[in-house]
Motif scaffolding. Sequence first.
Motif, PDB file in Angstrom:
ATOM      1  N   LEU A  24       3.712 -68.039  15.264  1.00 25.06           N
ATOM      2  CA  LEU A  24       3.134 -68.618  14.062  1.00 25.06           C
ATOM      3  C   LEU A  24       3.933 -69.879  13.731  1.00 25.06           C
ATOM      4  CD1 LEU A  24       2.432 -65.519  11.762  1.00 25.06           C
ATOM      5  CD2 LEU A  24       0.847 -66.735  13.263  1.00 25.06           C
ATOM      6  N   LEU A  25       3.327 -71.029  13.944  1.00 24.00           N
ATOM      7  CA  LEU A  25       4.002 -72.296  13.660  1.00 24.00           C
ATOM      8  C   LEU A  25       4.223 -72.444  12.157  1.00 24.00           C
ATOM      9  CD1 LEU A  25       1.996 -74.593  16.105  1.00 24.00           C
ATOM     10  CD2 LEU A  25       4.292 -73.650  16.447  1.00 24.00           C
ATOM     11  N   ASN A  26       5.233 -73.245  11.790  1.00 18.53           N
ATOM     12  CA  ASN A  26       5.548 -73.423  10.381  1.00 18.53           C
ATOM     13  C   ASN A  26       5.764 -74.902  10.102  1.00 18.53           C
ATOM     14  OD1 ASN A  26       7.357 -73.408   7.830  1.00 18.53           O
ATOM     15  ND2 ASN A  26       6.590 -71.310   7.963  1.00 18.53           N
ATOM     16  N   THR A  27       4.778 -75.551   9.494  1.00 20.92           N
ATOM     17  CA  THR A  27       4.820 -77.002   9.299  1.00 20.92           C
ATOM     18  C   THR A  27       5.991 -77.460   8.428  1.00 20.92           C
ATOM     19  OG1 THR A  27       2.429 -77.144   9.616  1.00 20.92           O
ATOM     20  CG2 THR A  27       3.499 -78.999   8.525  1.00 20.92           C
ATOM     21  N   PRO A  28       6.276 -76.845   7.269  1.00 14.72           N
ATOM     22  CA  PRO A  28       7.413 -77.323   6.472  1.00 14.72           C
ATOM     23  C   PRO A  28       8.739 -77.280   7.235  1.00 14.72           C
ATOM     24  CG  PRO A  28       6.013 -75.926   5.133  1.00 14.72           C
ATOM     25  CD  PRO A  28       5.518 -75.803   6.538  1.00 14.72           C
ATOM     26  N   LEU A  29       9.003 -76.199   7.958  1.00 15.70           N
ATOM     27  CA  LEU A  29      10.247 -76.126   8.729  1.00 15.70           C
ATOM     28  C   LEU A  29      10.242 -77.122   9.882  1.00 15.70           C
ATOM     29  CD1 LEU A  29      11.479 -72.433   9.170  1.00 15.70           C
ATOM     30  CD2 LEU A  29      12.377 -74.234   7.695  1.00 15.70           C
ATOM     31  N   ASN A  30       9.101 -77.253  10.554  1.00 19.32           N
ATOM     32  CA  ASN A  30       9.012 -78.212  11.647  1.00 19.32           C
ATOM     33  C   ASN A  30       9.258 -79.638  11.161  1.00 19.32           C
ATOM     34  OD1 ASN A  30       8.498 -76.316  13.613  1.00 19.32           O
ATOM     35  ND2 ASN A  30       6.283 -76.633  13.644  1.00 19.32           N
ATOM     36  N   GLU A  31       8.703 -79.983  10.007  1.00 18.12           N
ATOM     37  CA  GLU A  31       8.894 -81.331   9.480  1.00 18.12           C
ATOM     38  C   GLU A  31      10.356 -81.575   9.126  1.00 18.12           C
ATOM     39  OE1 GLU A  31       6.042 -81.403   6.314  1.00 18.12           O
ATOM     40  OE2 GLU A  31       4.477 -82.291   7.590  1.00 18.12           O
ATOM     41  N   LEU A  32      11.014 -80.553   8.578  1.00 18.87           N
ATOM     42  CA  LEU A  32      12.429 -80.690   8.250  1.00 18.87           C
ATOM     43  C   LEU A  32      13.265 -80.870   9.513  1.00 18.87           C
ATOM     44  CD1 LEU A  32      14.511 -80.596   5.933  1.00 18.87           C
ATOM     45  CD2 LEU A  32      14.688 -78.118   6.331  1.00 18.87           C
ATOM     46  N   MET A  33      12.970 -80.070  10.523  1.00 15.32           N
ATOM     47  CA  MET A  33      13.707 -80.184  11.785  1.00 15.32           C
ATOM     48  C   MET A  33      13.450 -81.539  12.442  1.00 15.32           C
ATOM     49  SD  MET A  33      13.708 -77.514  14.998  1.00 15.32           S
ATOM     50  CE  MET A  33      15.030 -76.454  14.385  1.00 15.32           C
ATOM     51  N   TYR A  34      12.212 -82.001  12.376  1.00 10.67           N
ATOM     52  CA  TYR A  34      11.867 -83.301  12.968  1.00 10.67           C
ATOM     53  C   TYR A  34      12.628 -84.434  12.285  1.00 10.67           C
ATOM     54  CZ  TYR A  34       9.086 -87.410  14.223  1.00 10.67           C
ATOM     55  OH  TYR A  34       8.686 -88.639  14.660  1.00 10.67           O
ATOM     56  N   LYS A  35      12.794 -84.345  10.975  1.00 14.74           N
ATOM     57  CA  LYS A  35      13.535 -85.380  10.246  1.00 14.74           C
ATOM     58  C   LYS A  35      14.939 -85.535  10.829  1.00 14.74           C
ATOM     59  CE  LYS A  35      15.640 -84.507   6.343  1.00 14.74           C
ATOM     60  NZ  LYS A  35      15.948 -84.202   4.913  1.00 14.74           N
ATOM     61  N   HIS A  36      15.582 -84.422  11.105  1.00 12.73           N
ATOM     62  CA  HIS A  36      16.956 -84.495  11.622  1.00 12.73           C
ATOM     63  C   HIS A  36      16.993 -84.892  13.095  1.00 12.73           C
ATOM     64  CE1 HIS A  36      18.791 -83.174   7.932  1.00 12.73           C
ATOM     65  NE2 HIS A  36      17.932 -82.166   7.861  1.00 12.73           N
ATOM     66  N   LEU A  37      16.042 -84.406  13.869  1.00  8.64           N
ATOM     67  CA  LEU A  37      16.004 -84.808  15.273  1.00  8.64           C
ATOM     68  C   LEU A  37      15.761 -86.307  15.392  1.00  8.64           C
ATOM     69  CD1 LEU A  37      16.025 -83.991  18.252  1.00  8.64           C
ATOM     70  CD2 LEU A  37      13.583 -83.482  18.059  1.00  8.64           C
ATOM     71  N   GLN A  38      14.875 -86.820  14.574  1.00  5.96           N
ATOM     72  CA  GLN A  38      14.577 -88.250  14.597  1.00  5.96           C
ATOM     73  C   GLN A  38      15.791 -89.061  14.143  1.00  5.96           C
ATOM     74  OE1 GLN A  38      11.542 -89.634  11.803  1.00  5.96           O
ATOM     75  NE2 GLN A  38      10.558 -90.762  13.467  1.00  5.96           N
ATOM     76  N   ARG A  39      16.490 -88.590  13.120  1.00  6.78           N
ATOM     77  CA  ARG A  39      17.678 -89.292  12.634  1.00  6.78           C
ATOM     78  C   ARG A  39      18.759 -89.349  13.709  1.00  6.78           C
ATOM     79  NH1 ARG A  39      22.495 -87.649  11.082  1.00  6.78           N
ATOM     80  NH2 ARG A  39      21.880 -85.456  11.083  1.00  6.78           N
ATOM     81  N   LEU A  40      18.961 -88.243  14.381  1.00  7.30           N
ATOM     82  CA  LEU A  40      20.013 -88.174  15.403  1.00  7.30           C
ATOM     83  C   LEU A  40      19.659 -89.012  16.629  1.00  7.30           C
ATOM     84  CD1 LEU A  40      20.696 -84.379  15.004  1.00  7.30           C
ATOM     85  CD2 LEU A  40      22.423 -86.159  14.659  1.00  7.30           C
TER      86      LEU A  40
END
Length: 471
Positions: free
Chosen positions: A301-317
């Motif tokens: 079950l995918l989770n958009t809010p968590l995915n978006e939060l994780m993406y923010k940090h992956l993109q920053r790094l």
Amino acid sequence: MQVAYPDKFVDSNADNYIKLSDRIWGYAELGFSEFDSSAAHVEYLEKAGFEIKRGIAGMPTAFVAEAGSGGPVVGILGEFDALSGLSQESGALVCRTSTEIANGNGHGCGHHLLGTSAHLAAVAVKSFLETSGMPGRVRFYGCPAEEGGYGKTFMVRDGLFNDVDAALTWHPGIANQVINLNLLAVKQVYFRFKGVAAHAGVSPHLGRSALDALELMNVGVNFLREHIVPEARLHYAIINAGGTAPNVVQANTEVLYTIRAPRNRVVDEIYERVEAIAKGAAMMTGCTVDTRFDSACSNILLNTPLNELMYKHLQRLGAPDYELSEHSFADAIHQTTHREERELAGRMLTAAWRDPKPLFDAVDRYDPASAITMHGSTDVGDVSWVTPTAQCATACFAFGSSPHSWQWVSQGKSSIAHKGMLLAAKTIAATAIDLFRDPSHIEAARAELVARRDGDEYSSPVPDGVQPVRR
């Protein structure tokens, strides 16, 4: 008190955890037999000050390590099992058996990196909680036997995630991205046919062929394929064909079936039809059939809010900086792959990155609407049904090289793999810290989970009383 991003906590421990990943790579153990790898993780976690519970959910190699107090609970999932028949010399550009690993196993899915990076992230989060004084607990799950044994499913069945507010993990890959894949539920079941032995030349009429029954079952299931949902998959392996003597009517045979579908209830519906075919094959041949459950796991079950939060940090790094030698090695591995493998890999990326370089040196865009179905399975799915869960992937291997291949084993100790491992640790740790800093992320993720369940409550696909089977 606010503390900066946890990069420094990860970087300060990096050398130790590179050594740990190489140590686990050398053990190369299979599901529910990862005694040395599990012990290595426990050793490092105890030194870092975690409280450890060993042998959980009936699995001697499973454990939970916890640090902190009060507040939200964030779970970080780690794996460390290997694959059989994938012994491979590290760093080689051809398929060549390793002289380091005597048992024939190999880390063809990168779980030595997976568990170590998640472990490092948990240590970094612990350091943050101590430094900031924030309430909260970080919990590292030592998860055995993802490859077919589905250890996390047993953990979930035993209630070990019931108090977790969110779970984070990752998987070594060929690109830097948030994992936005719909993975399937799966059930594995053995079917054993019993007939009557007889001399195949003198008195075949007195025999009842278990091999005939097995073959009729497989034919019937192959006809069934047209009449199930298109996302479903049916696979089988003949475990026992009844012996090597053709002049004996085979009295005992066995086949292992894997049934995949978008949800557990669909898997169960297809299983009932497969079981009916097996019973029909037994009736047609005068044999009997017994079934034995092997393992199962739920769909993601995918989770958009968590995915978006994780993406923010992956993109920053961002992607790591690579040396010329690393680009050269990735290019050499890339040349050993098939065009179809590279095309399949490209379909899992957004349009901007469909034809990347041999070494993926960017971050793929996250688009919640672009989720695709991949017809594999993972026991992370069961965790995702009981607590909001997010995963990322980082480039640890040359683009176009495939999991469960000699190429992935060859690259598993490379500096590229280590850099991907550290990027994943930073991404997971930063995401976890944001969850502690702002609990509204957890609230949004929980609401998304309820919506994704669509009225279905979690029910373990592993029946009560079934225990893990050592592989």
